[in-house]
Design a protein around this motif. Structure first.
Motif, mmCIF file in Angstrom:
data_model
loop_
_atom_site.group_PDB
_atom_site.id
_atom_site.type_symbol
_atom_site.label_atom_id
_atom_site.label_comp_id
_atom_site.label_asym_id
_atom_site.label_seq_id
_atom_site.Cartn_x
_atom_site.Cartn_y
_atom_site.Cartn_z
ATOM 1 N N HIS A 112 0.841 -1.202 0.000
ATOM 2 C CA HIS A 112 0.000 0.000 0.000
ATOM 3 C C HIS A 112 0.876 1.251 0.000
ATOM 4 C CE1 HIS A 112 -3.976 -1.899 0.902
ATOM 5 N NE2 HIS A 112 -3.187 -2.873 1.325
ATOM 6 N N SER A 113 0.474 2.235 -0.778
ATOM 7 C CA SER A 113 1.193 3.506 -0.790
ATOM 8 C C SER A 113 0.927 4.271 0.491
ATOM 9 C CB SER A 113 0.760 4.358 -1.981
ATOM 10 O OG SER A 113 -0.575 4.831 -1.799
ATOM 11 N N THR A 114 1.854 5.140 0.861
ATOM 12 C CA THR A 114 1.681 5.969 2.056
ATOM 13 C C THR A 114 1.794 7.464 1.753
ATOM 14 O OG1 THR A 114 4.035 5.637 2.556
ATOM 15 C CG2 THR A 114 2.453 4.197 3.675
ATOM 16 N N MET A 115 2.037 7.808 0.481
ATOM 17 C CA MET A 115 2.096 9.211 0.072
ATOM 18 C C MET A 115 1.534 9.333 -1.341
ATOM 19 S SD MET A 115 5.808 10.646 1.291
ATOM 20 C CE MET A 115 6.264 10.762 3.010
ATOM 21 N N PRO A 116 1.032 10.508 -1.704
ATOM 22 C CA PRO A 116 0.595 10.714 -3.084
ATOM 23 C C PRO A 116 1.779 10.626 -4.043
ATOM 24 C CG PRO A 116 -0.240 12.443 -1.639
ATOM 25 C CD PRO A 116 0.794 11.698 -0.858
ATOM 26 N N LEU A 117 1.502 10.243 -5.267
ATOM 27 C CA LEU A 117 2.507 10.180 -6.315
ATOM 28 C C LEU A 117 2.122 11.133 -7.435
ATOM 29 C CD1 LEU A 117 4.861 8.881 -7.950
ATOM 30 C CD2 LEU A 117 3.227 7.111 -8.663
ATOM 31 N N GLN B 97 0.258 14.506 -12.955
ATOM 32 C CA GLN B 97 -1.056 14.158 -12.431
ATOM 33 C C GLN B 97 -0.879 13.324 -11.160
ATOM 34 O OE1 GLN B 97 -4.135 13.138 -15.406
ATOM 35 N NE2 GLN B 97 -2.530 13.187 -16.943
ATOM 36 N N LEU B 98 -1.782 13.529 -10.196
ATOM 37 C CA LEU B 98 -1.643 12.864 -8.904
ATOM 38 C C LEU B 98 -2.336 11.506 -8.883
ATOM 39 C CD1 LEU B 98 -2.079 15.704 -6.248
ATOM 40 C CD2 LEU B 98 0.002 14.464 -6.834
ATOM 41 N N ILE B 99 -1.641 10.545 -8.250
ATOM 42 C CA ILE B 99 -2.204 9.233 -7.925
ATOM 43 C C ILE B 99 -2.089 9.094 -6.415
ATOM 44 C CG2 ILE B 99 -2.047 6.745 -8.302
ATOM 45 C CD1 ILE B 99 -0.460 7.355 -10.872
ATOM 46 N N ASP B 100 -3.180 8.728 -5.744
ATOM 47 C CA ASP B 100 -3.154 8.718 -4.277
ATOM 48 C C ASP B 100 -3.975 7.558 -3.725
ATOM 49 O OD1 ASP B 100 -2.504 9.528 -1.739
ATOM 50 O OD2 ASP B 100 -3.889 11.225 -1.683
ATOM 51 N N LYS B 101 -3.567 7.150 -2.509
ATOM 52 C CA LYS B 101 -4.249 6.065 -1.782
ATOM 53 C C LYS B 101 -4.392 4.836 -2.690
ATOM 54 C CE LYS B 101 -6.805 9.119 1.341
ATOM 55 N NZ LYS B 101 -6.173 10.368 0.917
ATOM 56 N N PHE B 102 -3.240 4.330 -3.124
ATOM 57 C CA PHE B 102 -3.258 3.225 -4.064
ATOM 58 C C PHE B 102 -2.535 1.999 -3.508
ATOM 59 C CE2 PHE B 102 0.378 5.894 -5.065
ATOM 60 C CZ PHE B 102 1.417 5.010 -5.333
ATOM 61 N N TRP B 103 -2.752 0.865 -4.180
ATOM 62 C CA TRP B 103 -2.144 -0.388 -3.778
ATOM 63 C C TRP B 103 -1.867 -1.229 -5.011
ATOM 64 C CZ3 TRP B 103 -5.005 -4.494 -5.472
ATOM 65 C CH2 TRP B 103 -6.361 -4.247 -5.737
ATOM 66 N N PHE C 98 7.452 4.975 -5.839
ATOM 67 C CA PHE C 98 6.263 5.262 -5.048
ATOM 68 C C PHE C 98 6.537 4.887 -3.598
ATOM 69 C CE2 PHE C 98 5.808 0.973 -6.645
ATOM 70 C CZ PHE C 98 5.237 0.242 -5.614
ATOM 71 N N MET C 99 5.981 5.674 -2.679
ATOM 72 C CA MET C 99 6.346 5.614 -1.281
ATOM 73 C C MET C 99 5.472 4.637 -0.505
ATOM 74 S SD MET C 99 7.738 8.123 -2.801
ATOM 75 C CE MET C 99 6.436 9.279 -3.235
#
Length: 407
Positions: free
Chosen positions: A262-267, A272-278, A378-379
């Motif tokens: 699971h990501s812990t920061m926006p990318l 363009q932003l990608i956020d809350k992703f897995w 990605f973080m």
């Protein structure tokens, strides 16, 4: 911001970042946000005895206009004059400085499917030139504030104060102290010790777990090596690719990743932003992905080419790093990746393989190094993350405990 401090920063980028050599060509890539600072960098490069300094400017609104009006055929064409320029750079091997300042949302609304198709068409043409320069050039990515970026990071401040605050944050994270060059010498020495410890473990796999549901095991290349901080080009020139940097990193073996992360920061990906992703991996490949924000961009990213859905980097960054402790979310990978453990989808780094200078790229790929037209960090780090390393002798060593180094 005081000009004397900015000149110290320009000197750090030129002398410690790319380490410009006498008689060398320098290529600066920059946006239109801080032209006065770009001039300082150019002047500092000439003071370092550069032969010539070339500045290539970019501007996100202009990029959006080009994508809107150019045909896909035109965007997919690499003209002969462009090939001649690339050939010239293969011959002279310039020191490359990238000054990032772009708006994290600056390309919102762009037809990314069109951009992806154009990139897929030009990649086979451009790749041979890039391969010929691989690990031979010095390069450095550093940052300067843009107004839109500053307002994204500090939305409650007026434009001028937001830019000043972002300058302060960039300089602090970049260790622009009373003696920034000495500060970087000390920092590089610390990262080198961390990498030496990790290399001595002879790690075969990493197991990541966290309270957010991350449970991922990633296999390593047997001949892999951990790197961090400064690097030495094949010309024998020591340089620092990223200012700032806090990571120890390695390229994993393609095909050896199982589980979910699971990501812990926006990318911010291509403006363009990608956020809350897995992402869920099977056989090393991201076979399923999801995101609350930017899911289509994420799916487009992992389908750019065959290697885009495989991992190219595992990087370790403690929560105790200065950038993380600042509490600032930069919406910029150069900074956010140095506040958090991260992974990268796409191409791996040949120089993370022992004796890479005596191996061909084909040999590196046969050993398990991933190949792709993308490399996107990605973080994934957080204060509940634990990482256990399984070593060649079968022992298991915890190297991260609750988001920080365990050694």
């Amino acid at each position: 911001m005081k000009k004397s401090v900015l000149r110290d920063y320009a000197k750090l980028i030129v002398r410690t970042g790319v380490n410009v050599q006498k008689g060398q060509t320098v290529l600066v890539h920059a946006g239109l946000d801080q032209p006065e600072f770009v001039q300082m960098v150019v002047e500092e490069a000439y003071r370092a005895k550069a032969k010539e300094v070339i500045v290539e400017w970019s501007y996100q609104p202009l990029t959006k206009t080009h994508v809107r009006y150019k045909s896909l055929k035109t965007m997919s064409t690499v003209y002969e004059w462009e090939k001649a320029r690339l050939e010239h750079y293969c011959q002279v091997l310039p020191a490359r400085i990238h000054l990032v300042s772009s708006d994290p949302d600056g390309l919102k609304g762009v037809n990314m499917a069109k951009v992806s198709k154009a990139n897929q068409a030009t990649y086979p043409i451009l790749k041979p030139y890039r391969d010929r320069r691989e690990n031979k050039e010095q390069w450095c990515i550093a940052a300067v504030p843009g107004v839109a970026w500053a307002k994204k990071v500090f939305p409650g401040l007026p434009k001028g104060k937001a830019v000043e605050k972002l300058w302060e944050s960039i300089l602090a994270a970049s260790r622009v102290t009373e003696d920034p060059i000495q500060a970087w010498d000390d920092h590089n020495a610390d990262l080198a010790k961390r990498c030496a410890y990790l290399n001595n473990l002879n790690i075969r796999s990493l197991h990541y777990t966290a309270a957010n549901g991350t449970d991922l095991t990633v296999g390593m290349i047997e001949e892999g090596r951990w790197c961090g901080g400064g690097d030495t080009s094949l010309q024998g020139i020591y340089f620092n690719p990223n200012i700032p940097t806090e990571e120890c990193f390695i390229s994993p073996r393609k095909g050896l990743a199982e589980g979910i992360v699971h990501s812990t920061m926006p990318l911010s990906y291509r403006g363009q932003l990608i956020d809350k992703f897995w992402l869920r991996f099977e056989g090393g490949k991201a076979v399923e992905v999801g995101a609350e924000v930017g899911e289509e961009q994420l799916k487009d990213m992992v389908s750019m080419d065959e290697g885009a859905a495989y991992l190219g980097e595992c990087a370790l960054v403690p929560q105790a790093s200065p950038i993380c402790e600042s509490g600032i979310l930069y919406y910029n990978t150069l900074f956010d990746e140095n506040a958090s453990c991260h992974l990268a989808l796409g191409s791996g780094y040949a120089d993370t393989i022992k004796d890479f200078q005596n191996r061909t790229m084909d040999e590196c790929h046969e050993m398990g190094l991933n190949e792709s037209m993308i490399h996107v960090d990605f973080m994934i780090g957080c204060d509940t993350m634990n990482i256990d390393a399984t070593c060649a002798d079968g022992s298991v060593v915890r190297i991260f405990e609750n988001g920080n180094w365990a050694f």
